[in-house]
Write an enzyme that holds these catalytic residues in place. Sequence first.
Site, PDB file in Angstrom:
ATOM      1  N   PRO A 183       0.789  -1.226   0.000  1.00  0.00           N
ATOM      2  CA  PRO A 183       0.000   0.000   0.000  1.00  0.00           C
ATOM      3  C   PRO A 183       0.826   1.284   0.000  1.00  0.00           C
ATOM      4  O   PRO A 183       1.862   1.367   0.650  1.00  0.00           O
ATOM      5  CB  PRO A 183      -0.819  -0.100   1.297  1.00  0.00           C
ATOM      6  CG  PRO A 183      -0.083  -1.068   2.137  1.00  0.00           C
ATOM      7  CD  PRO A 183       0.550  -2.042   1.195  1.00  0.00           C
ATOM      8  N   ASN A 184       0.318   2.219  -0.771  1.00  0.00           N
ATOM      9  CA  ASN A 184       0.845   3.590  -0.872  1.00  0.00           C
ATOM     10  C   ASN A 184       2.144   3.698  -1.667  1.00  0.00           C
ATOM     11  O   ASN A 184       2.614   4.808  -1.929  1.00  0.00           O
ATOM     12  CB  ASN A 184       1.021   4.224   0.523  1.00  0.00           C
ATOM     13  CG  ASN A 184      -0.283   4.270   1.289  1.00  0.00           C
ATOM     14  OD1 ASN A 184      -1.265   4.820   0.785  1.00  0.00           O
ATOM     15  ND2 ASN A 184      -0.346   3.681   2.462  1.00  0.00           N
ATOM     16  N   ARG A 228       5.111  10.936  -2.528  1.00  0.00           N
ATOM     17  CA  ARG A 228       4.795  10.583  -1.142  1.00  0.00           C
ATOM     18  C   ARG A 228       5.991  10.871  -0.237  1.00  0.00           C
ATOM     19  O   ARG A 228       7.050  10.243  -0.371  1.00  0.00           O
ATOM     20  CB  ARG A 228       4.481   9.086  -1.074  1.00  0.00           C
ATOM     21  CG  ARG A 228       4.266   8.569   0.318  1.00  0.00           C
ATOM     22  CD  ARG A 228       4.234   7.044   0.344  1.00  0.00           C
ATOM     23  NE  ARG A 228       3.996   6.578   1.692  1.00  0.00           N
ATOM     24  CZ  ARG A 228       4.191   5.339   2.101  1.00  0.00           C
ATOM     25  NH1 ARG A 228       4.619   4.416   1.265  1.00  0.00           N
ATOM     26  NH2 ARG A 228       3.955   5.014   3.348  1.00  0.00           N
ATOM     27  N   TYR A 245      11.072   8.961   1.411  1.00  0.00           N
ATOM     28  CA  TYR A 245      11.089   7.895   0.410  1.00  0.00           C
ATOM     29  C   TYR A 245      11.790   8.279  -0.896  1.00  0.00           C
ATOM     30  O   TYR A 245      11.922   7.440  -1.788  1.00  0.00           O
ATOM     31  CB  TYR A 245       9.652   7.444   0.119  1.00  0.00           C
ATOM     32  CG  TYR A 245       8.951   6.887   1.335  1.00  0.00           C
ATOM     33  CD1 TYR A 245       9.410   5.725   1.947  1.00  0.00           C
ATOM     34  CD2 TYR A 245       7.845   7.536   1.906  1.00  0.00           C
ATOM     35  CE1 TYR A 245       8.792   5.214   3.084  1.00  0.00           C
ATOM     36  CE2 TYR A 245       7.211   7.029   3.031  1.00  0.00           C
ATOM     37  CZ  TYR A 245       7.686   5.872   3.622  1.00  0.00           C
ATOM     38  OH  TYR A 245       7.073   5.370   4.735  1.00  0.00           O
ATOM     39  N   ASN A 305       8.208  -5.491  -0.639  1.00  0.00           N
ATOM     40  CA  ASN A 305       8.031  -4.303   0.192  1.00  0.00           C
ATOM     41  C   ASN A 305       6.539  -4.228   0.485  1.00  0.00           C
ATOM     42  O   ASN A 305       5.752  -3.740  -0.335  1.00  0.00           O
ATOM     43  CB  ASN A 305       8.506  -3.028  -0.511  1.00  0.00           C
ATOM     44  CG  ASN A 305       8.411  -1.828   0.419  1.00  0.00           C
ATOM     45  OD1 ASN A 305       7.799  -1.913   1.496  1.00  0.00           O
ATOM     46  ND2 ASN A 305       8.985  -0.704   0.024  1.00  0.00           N
ATOM     47  N   GLU A 333      12.858  -9.184   2.165  1.00  0.00           N
ATOM     48  CA  GLU A 333      12.106  -8.004   2.616  1.00  0.00           C
ATOM     49  C   GLU A 333      12.856  -6.751   2.168  1.00  0.00           C
ATOM     50  O   GLU A 333      14.083  -6.686   2.298  1.00  0.00           O
ATOM     51  CB  GLU A 333      12.006  -8.062   4.150  1.00  0.00           C
ATOM     52  CG  GLU A 333      11.312  -6.878   4.773  1.00  0.00           C
ATOM     53  CD  GLU A 333      11.265  -6.975   6.311  1.00  0.00           C
ATOM     54  OE1 GLU A 333      11.889  -7.892   6.899  1.00  0.00           O
ATOM     55  OE2 GLU A 333      10.624  -6.095   6.910  1.00  0.00           O
ATOM     56  N   HIS A 339      12.779  -2.319   2.131  1.00  0.00           N
ATOM     57  CA  HIS A 339      12.195  -1.025   2.521  1.00  0.00           C
ATOM     58  C   HIS A 339      13.086   0.093   2.026  1.00  0.00           C
ATOM     59  O   HIS A 339      14.322  -0.007   2.100  1.00  0.00           O
ATOM     60  CB  HIS A 339      12.087  -0.899   4.047  1.00  0.00           C
ATOM     61  CG  HIS A 339      11.227  -1.952   4.650  1.00  0.00           C
ATOM     62  ND1 HIS A 339       9.855  -1.938   4.533  1.00  0.00           N
ATOM     63  CD2 HIS A 339      11.538  -3.068   5.342  1.00  0.00           C
ATOM     64  CE1 HIS A 339       9.361  -3.003   5.141  1.00  0.00           C
ATOM     65  NE2 HIS A 339      10.367  -3.708   5.640  1.00  0.00           N
ATOM     66  N   ARG A 397      12.576   4.581  12.839  1.00  0.00           N
ATOM     67  CA  ARG A 397      11.395   5.456  12.801  1.00  0.00           C
ATOM     68  C   ARG A 397      10.484   5.171  13.999  1.00  0.00           C
ATOM     69  O   ARG A 397      10.949   4.718  15.032  1.00  0.00           O
ATOM     70  CB  ARG A 397      10.696   5.277  11.451  1.00  0.00           C
ATOM     71  CG  ARG A 397      11.630   5.638  10.274  1.00  0.00           C
ATOM     72  CD  ARG A 397      10.987   5.411   8.926  1.00  0.00           C
ATOM     73  NE  ARG A 397       9.787   6.233   8.778  1.00  0.00           N
ATOM     74  CZ  ARG A 397       8.881   6.032   7.808  1.00  0.00           C
ATOM     75  NH1 ARG A 397       9.055   5.050   6.937  1.00  0.00           N
ATOM     76  NH2 ARG A 397       7.813   6.806   7.736  1.00  0.00           N
TER      77      ARG A 397
HETATM   78  C1  DQA Z   1       8.180   1.211   3.915  1.00  0.00           C
HETATM   79  C2  DQA Z   1       8.262   1.408   5.434  1.00  0.00           C
HETATM   80  C3  DQA Z   1       6.911   1.138   6.077  1.00  0.00           C
HETATM   81  O1  DQA Z   1       7.004   1.365   7.475  1.00  0.00           O
HETATM   82  C4  DQA Z   1       5.871   2.084   5.507  1.00  0.00           C
HETATM   83  O2  DQA Z   1       4.608   1.781   6.053  1.00  0.00           O
HETATM   84  C5  DQA Z   1       5.830   2.067   4.026  1.00  0.00           C
HETATM   85  C6  DQA Z   1       7.098   2.063   3.297  1.00  0.00           C
HETATM   86  C7  DQA Z   1       9.513   1.579   3.235  1.00  0.00           C
HETATM   87  O3  DQA Z   1       9.695   1.175   2.086  1.00  0.00           O
HETATM   88  O4  DQA Z   1      10.341   2.290   3.804  1.00  0.00           O
HETATM   89  O5  DQA Z   1       4.782   2.141   3.414  1.00  0.00           O
HETATM   90  O6  DQA Z   1       7.922  -0.157   3.653  1.00  0.00           O
END
Ligand code: DQA
Length: 145
Positions: free
Chosen positions: A12-13, A20, A25, A77, A101, A103, A110
Amino acid sequence: MALRKVLVLNGPNLNLLGTREPEIYGHDTLADIAARLAAQGNALGLDVECRQTNHEGVLVDWLHEARSSGVHAVLLNAGAYTHTSIALLDAIKATQLKVIEVHLSDPETREAFRHLSYVGMAAIDCVKGLGAKSYEVALERAALL
Ligand code: DQA
């Protein structure tokens, strides 16, 4: 011989990358990242496919499909589902896929609610905190599996 396939699954997002919270990011869009991974995949002899969804169950379905289609590895991710989704943890365990995984940020530096990773409980590796480069480092590692 068919190229080994690596699936890059984004939660998501992450469709909003580029606009964003760029201070966290970065400015690359997901399309920018996907294009670089495709080129890097060519050089590494990997067939790279990137997908994004805002829906948890779709990520679960894609993991199931990845198992039945015999993908070599998955870069995942899962966005915020990383920190909440027992369903994703179970799916990684159930499929026995090699999941790395990924990110962009480093969730552990964070807010406290980002410190727990259900994905990380079943993933074989994690690359984080390198911005868009996290995906590229993860793809290099996937090539070595
Ligand atoms: C994320 C880190 C997550 O905590 C966050 O909710 C995201 C992006 C990252 O790529 O840094 O949506 O996965």
